[in-house]
Motif scaffolding. Sequence first.
Motif, PDB file in Angstrom:
ATOM      1  N   VAL A   1       7.717 -17.680  40.713  1.00 33.12           N
ATOM      2  CA  VAL A   1       8.922 -18.272  41.291  1.00 33.12           C
ATOM      3  C   VAL A   1       8.652 -18.680  42.745  1.00 33.12           C
ATOM      4  O   VAL A   1       9.055 -19.773  43.188  1.00 33.12           O
ATOM      5  CB  VAL A   1      10.124 -17.306  41.172  1.00 33.12           C
ATOM      6  CG1 VAL A   1      11.307 -17.778  42.017  1.00 33.12           C
ATOM      7  CG2 VAL A   1      10.526 -17.138  39.730  1.00 33.12           C
ATOM      8  N   ILE A   2       7.959 -17.841  43.487  1.00 32.22           N
ATOM      9  CA  ILE A   2       7.633 -18.160  44.890  1.00 32.22           C
ATOM     10  C   ILE A   2       6.710 -19.377  44.946  1.00 32.22           C
ATOM     11  O   ILE A   2       6.902 -20.284  45.788  1.00 32.22           O
ATOM     12  CB  ILE A   2       7.022 -16.943  45.607  1.00 32.22           C
ATOM     13  CG1 ILE A   2       8.081 -15.853  45.779  1.00 32.22           C
ATOM     14  CG2 ILE A   2       6.428 -17.328  46.946  1.00 32.22           C
ATOM     15  CD1 ILE A   2       7.567 -14.576  46.375  1.00 32.22           C
TER      16      ILE A   2
ATOM     17  N   ILE B   1       6.404 -21.801  42.765  1.00 29.44           N
ATOM     18  CA  ILE B   1       7.164 -23.004  42.409  1.00 29.44           C
ATOM     19  C   ILE B   1       8.053 -23.452  43.570  1.00 29.44           C
ATOM     20  O   ILE B   1       8.156 -24.638  43.892  1.00 29.44           O
ATOM     21  CB  ILE B   1       7.990 -22.766  41.112  1.00 29.44           C
ATOM     22  CG1 ILE B   1       7.082 -22.581  39.915  1.00 29.44           C
ATOM     23  CG2 ILE B   1       8.975 -23.896  40.867  1.00 29.44           C
ATOM     24  CD1 ILE B   1       7.771 -22.179  38.640  1.00 29.44           C
ATOM     25  N   ALA B   2       8.672 -22.493  44.240  1.00 26.61           N
ATOM     26  CA  ALA B   2       9.542 -22.825  45.368  1.00 26.61           C
ATOM     27  C   ALA B   2       8.745 -23.442  46.505  1.00 26.61           C
ATOM     28  O   ALA B   2       9.190 -24.406  47.151  1.00 26.61           O
ATOM     29  CB  ALA B   2      10.272 -21.581  45.839  1.00 26.61           C
ATOM     30  N   ILE B   3       7.560 -22.946  46.768  1.00 23.25           N
ATOM     31  CA  ILE B   3       6.726 -23.484  47.842  1.00 23.25           C
ATOM     32  C   ILE B   3       6.259 -24.902  47.481  1.00 23.25           C
ATOM     33  O   ILE B   3       6.249 -25.806  48.325  1.00 23.25           O
ATOM     34  CB  ILE B   3       5.527 -22.556  48.143  1.00 23.25           C
ATOM     35  CG1 ILE B   3       6.024 -21.266  48.786  1.00 23.25           C
ATOM     36  CG2 ILE B   3       4.509 -23.258  49.028  1.00 23.25           C
ATOM     37  CD1 ILE B   3       4.948 -20.242  49.027  1.00 23.25           C
ATOM     38  N   SER B   4       5.882 -25.108  46.234  1.00 23.12           N
ATOM     39  CA  SER B   4       5.393 -26.440  45.843  1.00 23.12           C
ATOM     40  C   SER B   4       6.518 -27.470  45.863  1.00 23.12           C
ATOM     41  O   SER B   4       6.257 -28.644  46.153  1.00 23.12           O
ATOM     42  CB  SER B   4       4.735 -26.380  44.463  1.00 23.12           C
ATOM     43  OG  SER B   4       5.698 -26.101  43.458  1.00 23.12           O
ATOM     44  N   GLN B   5       7.716 -27.088  45.545  1.00 22.86           N
ATOM     45  CA  GLN B   5       8.817 -28.045  45.557  1.00 22.86           C
ATOM     46  C   GLN B   5       9.297 -28.320  46.978  1.00 22.86           C
ATOM     47  O   GLN B   5       9.821 -29.384  47.277  1.00 22.86           O
ATOM     48  CB  GLN B   5       9.993 -27.536  44.711  1.00 22.86           C
ATOM     49  CG  GLN B   5       9.726 -27.664  43.226  1.00 22.86           C
ATOM     50  CD  GLN B   5      10.943 -27.267  42.417  1.00 22.86           C
ATOM     51  OE1 GLN B   5      11.953 -26.851  42.958  1.00 22.86           O
ATOM     52  NE2 GLN B   5      10.805 -27.420  41.113  1.00 22.86           N
ATOM     53  N   GLU B   6       9.110 -27.389  47.866  1.00 18.42           N
ATOM     54  CA  GLU B   6       9.521 -27.581  49.252  1.00 18.42           C
ATOM     55  C   GLU B   6       8.606 -28.615  49.926  1.00 18.42           C
ATOM     56  O   GLU B   6       9.057 -29.399  50.747  1.00 18.42           O
ATOM     57  CB  GLU B   6       9.435 -26.235  49.995  1.00 18.42           C
ATOM     58  CG  GLU B   6      10.094 -26.268  51.350  1.00 18.42           C
ATOM     59  CD  GLU B   6      10.077 -24.887  51.964  1.00 18.42           C
ATOM     60  OE1 GLU B   6       9.362 -24.727  52.962  1.00 18.42           O
ATOM     61  OE2 GLU B   6      10.751 -23.994  51.442  1.00 18.42           O
TER      62      GLU B   6
END
Length: 175
Positions: free
Chosen positions: A164-165, A167-172
């Motif tokens: 989850v972390i 994915i969140a970093i890549s989308q940011e």
Amino acid sequence: MSQPSSGDWSDPYHPQPGSGSVHEQPTQMGYPTADPYQPAGSAEQQQSFGSPPPGYNPPPGYSPPPGYSPPPGYSPPPGQPYATAPAPYQPRSTNGMAIASLVCSLAGLMVCLSAPVGAILGHIARKQIRERGEEGDGMALAGIVIGWILTGLCGLGVAGYITVIAIAISQEGSL
């Protein structure tokens, strides 16, 4: 010895018939039926205290409980062998490592780090139980199963959290 002829003296232990002594047992004719100092009844009627009446037998199939023998100095009833008393029961002790394994594994529900410790303690406890003949194999096995299941779930939880972390970093960065 003869009694005096005056009749004013009598032997209190051997009363004369018809003298009105309290020891006499009068009948219809007024004479005693038997010697008052002898037990009444025939030999068959006179039984020792506590003996069963004539013709009495215990119920069929009566025997002492298994594992009991007669008191010292007595022989067993006819047709029954001597029985020995069973050894007193001595409970085996429970392995302390098995208890610790179950406790640590269940504590893994709150603190994931204790679950693998509980599983490892369970393996050690089962080996000790086999060697020493102690109780607690079920607790050790429960500690192993619960410990490894919780370790696996905690591992999946950590892997999911990392995913989850990531994915969140890549989308940011793509925004």
